[in-house]
Design a protein around this motif. Structure first.
Motif, short mmCIF file in Angstrom:
data_model
loop_
_atom_site.label_atom_id
_atom_site.label_comp_id
_atom_site.label_asym_id
_atom_site.label_seq_id
_atom_site.Cartn_x
_atom_site.Cartn_y
_atom_site.Cartn_z
N GLU A 236 39.90 -7.35 -14.19
CA GLU A 236 40.92 -8.19 -14.80
C GLU A 236 40.31 -9.32 -15.61
O GLU A 236 40.99 -9.99 -16.38
CB GLU A 236 41.84 -8.79 -13.73
N GLY A 237 39.00 -9.56 -15.44
CA GLY A 237 38.35 -10.54 -16.28
C GLY A 237 38.00 -11.84 -15.60
O GLY A 237 37.78 -12.85 -16.27
N THR A 238 37.95 -11.89 -14.27
CA THR A 238 37.58 -13.11 -13.58
C THR A 238 36.13 -13.46 -13.91
O THR A 238 35.24 -12.61 -13.88
CB THR A 238 37.73 -12.94 -12.05
N ASP A 239 35.90 -14.70 -14.24
CA ASP A 239 34.60 -15.15 -14.72
C ASP A 239 33.68 -15.47 -13.55
O ASP A 239 33.41 -16.63 -13.22
CB ASP A 239 34.78 -16.38 -15.61
N ILE A 240 33.18 -14.43 -12.88
CA ILE A 240 32.32 -14.60 -11.72
C ILE A 240 31.00 -15.29 -12.07
O ILE A 240 30.58 -16.22 -11.38
CB ILE A 240 32.05 -13.24 -11.04
N PRO A 241 30.28 -14.86 -13.13
CA PRO A 241 29.00 -15.53 -13.44
C PRO A 241 29.15 -17.03 -13.65
O PRO A 241 28.30 -17.81 -13.21
CB PRO A 241 28.53 -14.82 -14.71
N SER A 242 30.22 -17.45 -14.32
CA SER A 242 30.40 -18.88 -14.57
C SER A 242 30.72 -19.64 -13.29
O SER A 242 30.31 -20.79 -13.12
CB SER A 242 31.52 -19.11 -15.60
N ILE A 243 31.46 -18.99 -12.38
CA ILE A 243 31.77 -19.64 -11.10
C ILE A 243 30.48 -19.86 -10.32
O ILE A 243 30.26 -20.93 -9.73
CB ILE A 243 32.77 -18.79 -10.30
N ILE A 244 29.61 -18.85 -10.32
CA ILE A 244 28.32 -19.00 -9.64
C ILE A 244 27.50 -20.10 -10.29
O ILE A 244 26.89 -20.93 -9.62
CB ILE A 244 27.55 -17.66 -9.66
N GLU A 245 27.50 -20.13 -11.62
CA GLU A 245 26.74 -21.15 -12.35
C GLU A 245 27.26 -22.55 -12.04
O GLU A 245 26.49 -23.50 -11.91
CB GLU A 245 26.85 -20.87 -13.85
N ARG A 246 28.57 -22.67 -11.89
CA ARG A 246 29.16 -23.99 -11.64
C ARG A 246 28.95 -24.47 -10.21
O ARG A 246 28.66 -25.64 -9.96
CB ARG A 246 30.66 -23.95 -11.96
N ARG A 247 29.09 -23.53 -9.24
CA ARG A 247 29.02 -23.93 -7.84
C ARG A 247 27.59 -24.02 -7.30
O ARG A 247 27.29 -24.86 -6.45
CB ARG A 247 29.81 -22.95 -6.96
N VAL A 248 26.70 -23.15 -7.76
CA VAL A 248 25.31 -23.16 -7.29
C VAL A 248 24.38 -23.09 -8.51
O VAL A 248 23.70 -22.08 -8.74
CB VAL A 248 25.04 -22.00 -6.31
N PRO A 249 24.31 -24.15 -9.30
CA PRO A 249 23.59 -24.10 -10.58
C PRO A 249 22.09 -23.94 -10.45
O PRO A 249 21.45 -23.48 -11.40
CB PRO A 249 23.96 -25.44 -11.22
N ASN A 250 21.52 -24.31 -9.31
CA ASN A 250 20.06 -24.30 -9.20
C ASN A 250 19.51 -23.22 -8.26
O ASN A 250 18.30 -23.16 -8.06
CB ASN A 250 19.57 -25.67 -8.71
N GLN A 251 20.39 -22.39 -7.70
CA GLN A 251 19.93 -21.41 -6.73
C GLN A 251 19.24 -20.24 -7.42
O GLN A 251 19.74 -19.69 -8.40
CB GLN A 251 21.08 -20.89 -5.87
#
Length: 490
Positions: A236-251
């Motif tokens: 459906e187009g949920t932006d998973i990569p951006s959510i990961i980038e926003r919540r755990v930017p340095n992992q």
């Protein structure tokens, strides 16, 4: 004279644990549809069930393995059979609380759309009884501290269950499909999760999802330092990569080996995907699912414009996805295995680019040894393009979405000439999307003879060839010859 051997009592648990394989230690299947079709609730080997009947001593050792794998998944197809068993198992677990700690693999949920059919009062009553088991199962789940593989399908997640998953020290594999997190008022911060407890290795969360599922699942990712496989399939187009980038930017996901993800339209989603590629230094396998909002070629063009570099996914060895994306990802990476999906949606604009033209651009830093090529339309030029671009192929499968039966009936000389150039191929498969392409009795025998002659000719010039499979016609094995349909007799 026969001799008997008496095992020490301490050895019997080891023997019975061995008899419980492969179910207990085997891989957890991640296809929820297969569990919707099954009628079993407790899954164990026949050896375990027989061991329970030997003696009271063996029963005490073997009985926990009978409850190691439990499925509470039901559908309209098996609800009549499964409901009485489910009620019995739930009542048994409630009566004997210590038994919930025996469960290692747990499947919970229901088929999407399960509801009272029509006005049949008996069926309505059964569905209501099944729904009533939900709250009892939730209470039981909070005491299941030893679950290693958890498969949740189409059910709402309450805050207690969600936090129980986050704090689990035993959980290794988690599958979420069609899960509603609407009951979660707030998503816990990363700091609220027990960093020392969670040891998740496989996370598969599939669409459709609702509520705050994506944000909630990222909290799992943030504390999964040993994550080996991550599947985030949301067409459906949920932006998973951006959510990961926003919540755990340095992992940095140093243990991650397999990634399955959808990249939706938008620059932020693409940037999140590229940033993720820099944070997976050991990633070996990447599968890109299509977003229903754009074509694979549009995504490939965006990747080229955005500037994908060799340092993104630099250790990649296997790629699965559409051919235009394989062309972009294959460049500057040591990919030796390609799985190409040729599916085209009916509502998408017609793509006039020929598969052979895309294959001419396919490159990799190493020799390609495995190729599954799914194409929307059959084209004899594809075989010549494969022979030129992938001369070191060892396994090659060509499957067309075309329903034209004639492509499997004849083996033209041009195809044979192309295959003579693939001198390292050991296994080869050829089929259309319809596995029953060759149906009539008048076609079968001559078709088999033509294939047999063509394959024999190829095998003489390709000494590495071991196996050939032709969908709808038969197969050929070196040393055994052709196995297919013979001329039918009346």
């Amino acid at each position: 004279m026969s001799q008997t051997v008496t095992l020490l009592p301490e050895l019997w648990p080891i023997v019975i644990a061995f008899l419980a394989n492969p179910f207990i230690t085997g891989e957890m299947p991640f296809s929820s549809r297969s569990h919707l079709k099954t009628k079993w609730t407790l899954q164990s080997t026949r050896a375990i069930r027989n061991a329970c009947l030997v003696s009271r001593f063996h029963y005490q050792i073997a009985n926990p393995f009978r409850f190691a794998i439990v499925s509470f998944v039901a559908s309209d197809r098996n609800l009549d059979h499964k409901l009485p068993v489910l009620k019995h198992v739930v009542a048994l677990l409630e009566e004997r609380p210590h038994m919930v700690k025996w469960i290692r693999k747990l499947y919970m949920g229901k088929e999407p759309g399960i509801r009272p059919p029509g006005q049949n009062s008996e069926q309505v009553a059964r569905v209501q009884e099944y729904s009533a088991l939900g709250s009892r199962l939730h209470s039981l789940f909070l005491r299941m501290s030893n679950v290693q593989c958890l498969h949740l399908v189409y059910l709402p997640i309450s805050p207690p269950i969600y936090f129980n998953i986050l704090q689990s020290t035993a959980l290794k594999k988690l599958h979420l499909e069609g899960i509603s997190f609407s009951n979660l008022i707030t998503v816990p911060s990363i700091e609220e999760v027990n960093a020392e407890g969670l040891d998740l290795q496989v996370l598969n969360w599939a669409s459709p999802v609702s509520g705050r599922a994506e944000e909630a699942a990222v909290a799992l990712i943030a504390r999964s330092q040993n994550l080996v496989e991550m599947q985030c399939w949301t067409p459906e187009g949920t932006d998973i990569p951006s959510i990961i980038e926003r919540r755990v930017p340095n992992q940095v996901f140093r243990s991650l080996r397999t990634l399955i993800v959808t990249v939706p339209p938008g620059d932020s989603a693409l940037d999140g995907f590229l940033h993720l590629g820099l944070r997976c230094p050991s990633l070996k396998s990447l599968q890109l699912h299509r977003s229903y909002q754009e074509t694979p070629r549009q995504l490939a063009d965006r990747l080229k414009v955005r500037g994908i570099k060799a340092r993104h996914f630099s250790s990649l060895q296997t790629f699965k996805g559409p051919l235009p994306l394989a062309v972009v990802l294959g460049k500057d990476r040591p990919i030796h295995e390609f799985w190409i999906d040729g599916e085209i949606m009916s509502y998408e604009p017609q793509d006039d680019t020929r598969t052979a033209d895309d294959l001419a651009l396919l490159k990799s830093k190493v020799d390609v040894t495995y190729l599954y090529l799914g194409v929307p339309r059959w084209d004899e030029d594809d075989f010549e393009a494969v022979a030129r671009r992938c001369p070191r192929l060892e396994t090659f499968t060509y499957e067309s979405r075309s329903t034209d039966q004639s492509v499997l009936i004849d083996w033209p000389e041009s195809r044979e000439a192309s295959f003579r150039k693939l001198k390292h191929v050991k296994r080869f498969g050829l089929s259309t999307y319809s596995m029953e392409a060759i149906r009539t009795s008048t076609e079968r025998a001559p078709t088999g003879l033509r294939y047999n002659k063509a394959v024999e000719n190829i095998s003489q010039s390709n000494p590495a060839l071991e196996y050939v499979w032709i969908g709808g016609a038969g197969s050929w094995t070196r040393g055994s010859g052709w196995t297919g349909w013979s001329t039918p007799t009346d």
